[in-house]
Design a protein around this motif. Structure first.
Motif, short mmCIF file in Angstrom:
data_model
loop_
_atom_site.label_atom_id
_atom_site.label_comp_id
_atom_site.label_asym_id
_atom_site.label_seq_id
_atom_site.Cartn_x
_atom_site.Cartn_y
_atom_site.Cartn_z
N ALA A 87 0.62 -1.23 0.05
CA ALA A 87 0.16 0.06 -0.09
C ALA A 87 0.61 1.30 -0.07
CB ALA A 87 -1.12 -0.12 1.19
N ARG A 88 1.81 1.24 0.78
CA ARG A 88 2.80 2.65 1.02
C ARG A 88 3.30 2.67 -0.39
NH1 ARG A 88 6.22 2.43 6.29
NH2 ARG A 88 7.03 4.20 5.19
N PHE A 89 3.86 1.48 -1.22
CA PHE A 89 4.58 1.78 -2.37
C PHE A 89 3.54 2.33 -3.40
CE2 PHE A 89 7.75 -0.52 -5.51
CZ PHE A 89 8.41 0.60 -5.66
N GLU A 90 2.38 1.56 -3.53
CA GLU A 90 1.29 2.31 -4.25
C GLU A 90 0.94 3.56 -4.38
OE1 GLU A 90 -0.48 -2.03 -5.97
OE2 GLU A 90 -1.50 -0.95 -4.04
N ARG A 91 0.83 4.00 -3.08
CA ARG A 91 0.64 5.63 -2.71
C ARG A 91 1.69 6.53 -3.13
NH1 ARG A 91 -2.70 3.69 1.76
NH2 ARG A 91 -1.01 3.99 3.11
N GLY A 92 3.07 5.97 -3.31
CA GLY A 92 4.30 6.79 -3.61
C GLY A 92 4.88 7.17 -2.21
N GLU A 93 4.63 6.60 -1.11
CA GLU A 93 5.05 6.83 0.42
C GLU A 93 6.63 6.17 0.50
OE1 GLU A 93 0.64 7.12 2.22
OE2 GLU A 93 2.13 5.67 2.83
N THR A 94 7.13 5.40 -0.24
CA THR A 94 8.40 4.81 -0.22
C THR A 94 8.88 4.28 -1.57
OG1 THR A 94 9.67 3.15 0.78
CG2 THR A 94 7.37 2.32 -0.14
N ASP A 95 9.95 4.05 -1.89
CA ASP A 95 10.61 3.96 -3.03
C ASP A 95 10.99 2.37 -3.09
OD1 ASP A 95 12.89 3.41 -1.38
OD2 ASP A 95 14.13 5.17 -2.21
N THR A 125 -5.74 2.40 -11.91
CA THR A 125 -4.69 1.46 -11.53
C THR A 125 -3.63 1.84 -10.23
OG1 THR A 125 -2.48 0.25 -12.28
CG2 THR A 125 -2.92 2.61 -13.12
N ASN A 126 -3.82 0.77 -9.48
CA ASN A 126 -2.96 0.83 -8.14
C ASN A 126 -1.47 0.50 -8.89
OD1 ASN A 126 -4.76 1.39 -6.44
ND2 ASN A 126 -4.88 -0.53 -5.44
N ASN A 127 -0.77 1.48 -8.97
CA ASN A 127 0.78 1.20 -9.41
C ASN A 127 1.84 1.55 -8.73
OD1 ASN A 127 0.49 3.83 -10.05
ND2 ASN A 127 1.23 3.67 -12.50
N MET A 128 2.84 1.65 -9.04
CA MET A 128 4.34 1.98 -8.47
C MET A 128 4.67 3.21 -8.88
SD MET A 128 3.91 -0.57 -6.50
CE MET A 128 3.84 -2.49 -6.22
N GLY A 139 5.91 3.14 -12.41
CA GLY A 139 5.02 2.98 -13.48
C GLY A 139 4.92 1.08 -13.35
N HIS A 140 4.22 0.55 -14.42
CA HIS A 140 4.01 -0.77 -14.45
C HIS A 140 5.25 -1.67 -14.48
CE1 HIS A 140 -0.36 0.16 -14.97
NE2 HIS A 140 0.17 0.85 -15.95
N GLY A 141 5.35 -2.68 -13.69
CA GLY A 141 6.32 -3.42 -13.83
C GLY A 141 7.72 -3.01 -13.23
N PRO A 142 7.72 -2.09 -12.08
CA PRO A 142 8.66 -1.65 -11.47
C PRO A 142 9.80 -2.76 -11.22
CG PRO A 142 7.16 -1.67 -9.77
CD PRO A 142 6.64 -2.32 -11.14
N GLY A 143 11.30 -2.45 -11.21
CA GLY A 143 12.20 -3.60 -10.92
C GLY A 143 12.62 -4.50 -12.10
N SER A 178 0.11 5.98 -7.68
CA SER A 178 1.39 6.48 -7.22
C SER A 178 1.43 7.95 -7.43
CB SER A 178 2.54 5.75 -7.93
OG SER A 178 2.25 5.79 -9.36
N LYS A 179 0.68 8.56 -8.40
CA LYS A 179 0.67 9.85 -8.78
C LYS A 179 -0.36 10.58 -8.05
CE LYS A 179 2.26 9.39 -13.48
NZ LYS A 179 1.95 9.71 -15.07
N ILE A 180 -1.22 10.24 -7.61
CA ILE A 180 -2.36 10.84 -6.69
C ILE A 180 -2.40 10.69 -5.24
CG2 ILE A 180 -3.76 11.17 -8.74
CD1 ILE A 180 -5.81 9.31 -7.52
#
Length: 216
Positions: free
Chosen positions: A52-60, A113-116, A119-123, A148-150
């Protein structure tokens, strides 16, 4: 009186793309992990866990990896998050892409989309041809709402409202397709007609009944 449908909202992974759960299960079998172990981690503390934290952009990505390691270790099977990221991005489903194009000709369409943050497929580095194919599909949408953007994510009601605001519609004027029931419940409570996507053929038949279309 039932509102007229003006828009169709599509999840991406698990709807337009094949489900990452399929890749998770293959990985678990290869590594001798309990079935659905990864999915089980992601369902614990769903509003505040590493996912959840990654998808909200709260961590890398690095932070996600360590947080996921801590969560999996607590459940008895240490697994670093960097092992999971390459499994996220599924394969395009040609029939869903064709249906999206068909629907777009008559209705507004949006991707939810819940994303990182990457973008799609990080890593993972997508092949150039595959990345181009995904990018081309994304251009079909009238609006794309990315967690990740909003800074909010499904199943938070504000996420769905953001999509409706972008399209200029009311929730009652939308059909929403997602592969997770937890994401569909708030949308349904807001008045959207919802479709849980398992078998794509079955989902498209249900969509057709809602919007008066047939998909070959």
């Amino acid at each position: 009186m039932t509102a007229t449908i003006r828009a169709v909202l599509w999840d991406f992974g698990g709807v337009i793309l094949s489900s990452p759960f399929e890749a998770f299960r293959r990985y678990e079998a290869e590594r001798g992990l309990p079935a659905d172990f990864i999915r089980g981690i992601n369902s614990r503390n769903p509003d505040s866990n590493a996912w959840a934290r990654f998808e909200r952009g709260e961590t890398d990505a690095a932070g996600f990896g360590e947080l996921f390691l801590a969560e999996s270790t607590a459940l008895g099977h240490p697994l670093h998050g960097r092992e999971i990221l390459p499994l996220i991005s599924g394969e395009l489903r040609p029939r869903m892409v064709a249906a999206l194009k068909q629907v777009k000709a008559r209705f507004k369409v949006a991707c939810l989309t819940n994303n990182m943050p990457l973008g799609h497929g990080p890593g993972m580095a997508l092949r150039a041809d595959r990345a181009a194919a995904i990018a081309q599909v994304m251009t079909l949408f009238d609006a794309v709402v990315e967690s990740s953007k909003i800074g909010i994510r499904k199943p938070e009601p504000a996420f769905y409202q953001a999509a409706c605001d972008l399209l200029g519609i009311q929730p009652t004027e939308a059909v929403f397709l997602d592969d997770l029931g937890i994401n569909l419940k708030p949308a349904a409570a807001m008045g959207m007609r919802t479709i849980k996507v398992g078998d794509p053929d079955v989902a498209l038949q249900e969509l057709g009944r809602h919007i008066g279309m047939e998909f070959p």
